[in-house]
Design an enzyme around this catalytic site. Structure first.
Site, PDB file in Angstrom:
ATOM      1  N   HIS A   1       0.066 -10.863   9.600  1.00 25.18           N
ATOM      2  CA  HIS A   1       2.007 -10.514   9.278  1.00 25.18           C
ATOM      3  C   HIS A   1       3.100 -12.018  10.332  1.00 25.18           C
ATOM      4  O   HIS A   1       2.690 -11.870  10.953  1.00 25.18           O
ATOM      5  CB  HIS A   1       2.188  -9.389  10.262  1.00 25.18           C
ATOM      6  CG  HIS A   1       1.450  -7.895   9.870  1.00 25.18           C
ATOM      7  ND1 HIS A   1       2.043  -7.118   8.776  1.00 25.18           N
ATOM      8  CD2 HIS A   1       0.311  -7.686   9.649  1.00 25.18           C
ATOM      9  CE1 HIS A   1       1.938  -5.984   8.447  1.00 25.18           C
ATOM     10  NE2 HIS A   1       0.619  -6.587   8.934  1.00 25.18           N
TER      11      HIS A   1
ATOM     12  N   HIS B   1      -4.961 -10.211   6.036  1.00 28.45           N
ATOM     13  CA  HIS B   1      -3.480 -10.741   5.631  1.00 28.45           C
ATOM     14  C   HIS B   1      -2.992 -11.055   7.379  1.00 28.45           C
ATOM     15  O   HIS B   1      -3.629  -9.841   8.567  1.00 28.45           O
ATOM     16  CB  HIS B   1      -2.337  -9.653   4.804  1.00 28.45           C
ATOM     17  CG  HIS B   1      -2.602  -8.064   5.751  1.00 28.45           C
ATOM     18  ND1 HIS B   1      -4.287  -7.793   5.331  1.00 28.45           N
ATOM     19  CD2 HIS B   1      -2.102  -7.407   6.416  1.00 28.45           C
ATOM     20  CE1 HIS B   1      -3.688  -6.038   5.673  1.00 28.45           C
ATOM     21  NE2 HIS B   1      -2.391  -5.949   6.580  1.00 28.45           N
TER      22      HIS B   1
HETATM   23  P1  5GP Z   1      -1.582  -3.577   8.043  1.00 27.24           P
HETATM   24  O1  5GP Z   1      -2.967  -3.224   7.098  1.00 27.24           O
HETATM   25  O2  5GP Z   1      -1.486  -4.825   8.176  1.00 27.24           O
HETATM   26  O3  5GP Z   1      -1.531  -2.304   8.490  1.00 27.24           O
HETATM   27  O4  5GP Z   1      -0.614  -3.000   6.933  1.00 27.24           O
HETATM   28  C1  5GP Z   1      -0.574  -3.590   5.506  1.00 27.24           C
HETATM   29  C2  5GP Z   1       0.615  -4.330   5.747  1.00 27.24           C
HETATM   30  O5  5GP Z   1       0.921  -4.453   3.557  1.00 27.24           O
HETATM   31  C3  5GP Z   1       1.995  -3.038   5.811  1.00 27.24           C
HETATM   32  O6  5GP Z   1       3.336  -3.633   6.343  1.00 27.24           O
HETATM   33  C4  5GP Z   1       2.979  -2.638   4.313  1.00 27.24           C
HETATM   34  O7  5GP Z   1       4.205  -2.301   4.714  1.00 27.24           O
HETATM   35  C5  5GP Z   1       2.453  -3.492   3.365  1.00 27.24           C
HETATM   36  N1  5GP Z   1       2.095  -3.110   2.029  1.00 27.24           N
HETATM   37  C6  5GP Z   1       1.236  -2.231   1.693  1.00 27.24           C
HETATM   38  N2  5GP Z   1       1.357  -1.869   0.491  1.00 27.24           N
HETATM   39  C7  5GP Z   1       2.569  -3.014  -0.431  1.00 27.24           C
HETATM   40  C8  5GP Z   1       2.320  -3.205  -1.215  1.00 27.24           C
HETATM   41  O8  5GP Z   1       1.941  -3.172  -2.224  1.00 27.24           O
HETATM   42  N3  5GP Z   1       2.927  -4.807  -1.609  1.00 27.24           N
HETATM   43  C9  5GP Z   1       3.381  -5.444  -0.537  1.00 27.24           C
HETATM   44  N4  5GP Z   1       3.765  -6.531  -0.512  1.00 27.24           N
HETATM   45  N5  5GP Z   1       3.164  -5.004   1.271  1.00 27.24           N
HETATM   46  C10 5GP Z   1       2.294  -4.207   0.956  1.00 27.24           C
END
Ligand code: 5GP
Length: 141
Positions: A104, A102
């Site tokens: 951001h 993903h």
């Molecule tokens: P990363 O893996 O890039 O560090 O971040 C994962 C992102 O997913 C975080 O910013 C977190 O806030 C978001 N996130 C985690 N769980 C969920 C969820 O269930 N729904 C949504 N919409 N975002 C999520």
């Protein structure tokens, strides 16, 4: 490192869990980050299973990139942001927490640093309003 088909984003893509959806094509889905690091923080991901940058198909990555630009422009307009930060993390050591690729897209405002990851969920009504604001900006584009 393998792909877990039951990771939280795979479940959102399959419609098993809810999200505040912004934009969707056959290849990608964009929705609000549930624990935003700034107001309007959203995520863009390929629908095809991929853990991160190391296994994503180049054509899926290209579709994600196209959507990131579309969402960045719409989010800037929706929130009258001064800038946009685009971030993408790979593997635990690279800061990745959810293991479905993903990107951001984070609206930024002069003098406002990114909030730390607190693990605190945003008000669902605010997320719904923000998703609607970005969708409106997309419709007007
Ligand atoms: P990363 O893996 O890039 O560090 O971040 C994962 C992102 O997913 C975080 O910013 C977190 O806030 C978001 N996130 C985690 N769980 C969920 C969820 O269930 N729904 C949504 N919409 N975002 C999520």
């Amino acid at each position: 490192m393998s792909y877990d088909p039951n990771n939280i984003f795979a479940r959102i893509i399959r419609g098993e869990l809810p999200c505040h959806k912004i934009y969707e094509t056959d290849a990608i889905l964009a929705f609000m980050d549930i624990m935003p690091r700034a107001n309007g923080h959203c995520l863009v991901l390929p629908k095809a299973p991929s853990r991160n940058i190391f296994d994503v198909q180049p054509e899926d990555l290209a579709e994600v990139s196209k959507a990131v630009q579309i969402i960045a422009k719409a989010a800037r307009k929706a929130f009258d942001a001064d800038g946009i930060t685009v971030q993408q993390f790979n593997e635990e050591a690279g800061g990745q927490v959810v293991f479905h690729l993903h990107v951001h897209v984070i609206p930024r405002f002069r003098g406002e640093p990114l909030k730390p990851h607190t693990g605190e969920m945003a008000d669902p009504e605010l997320l719904a309003r923000n998703a609607e604001a970005i969708r409106r900006a997309l419709d007007a584009a």
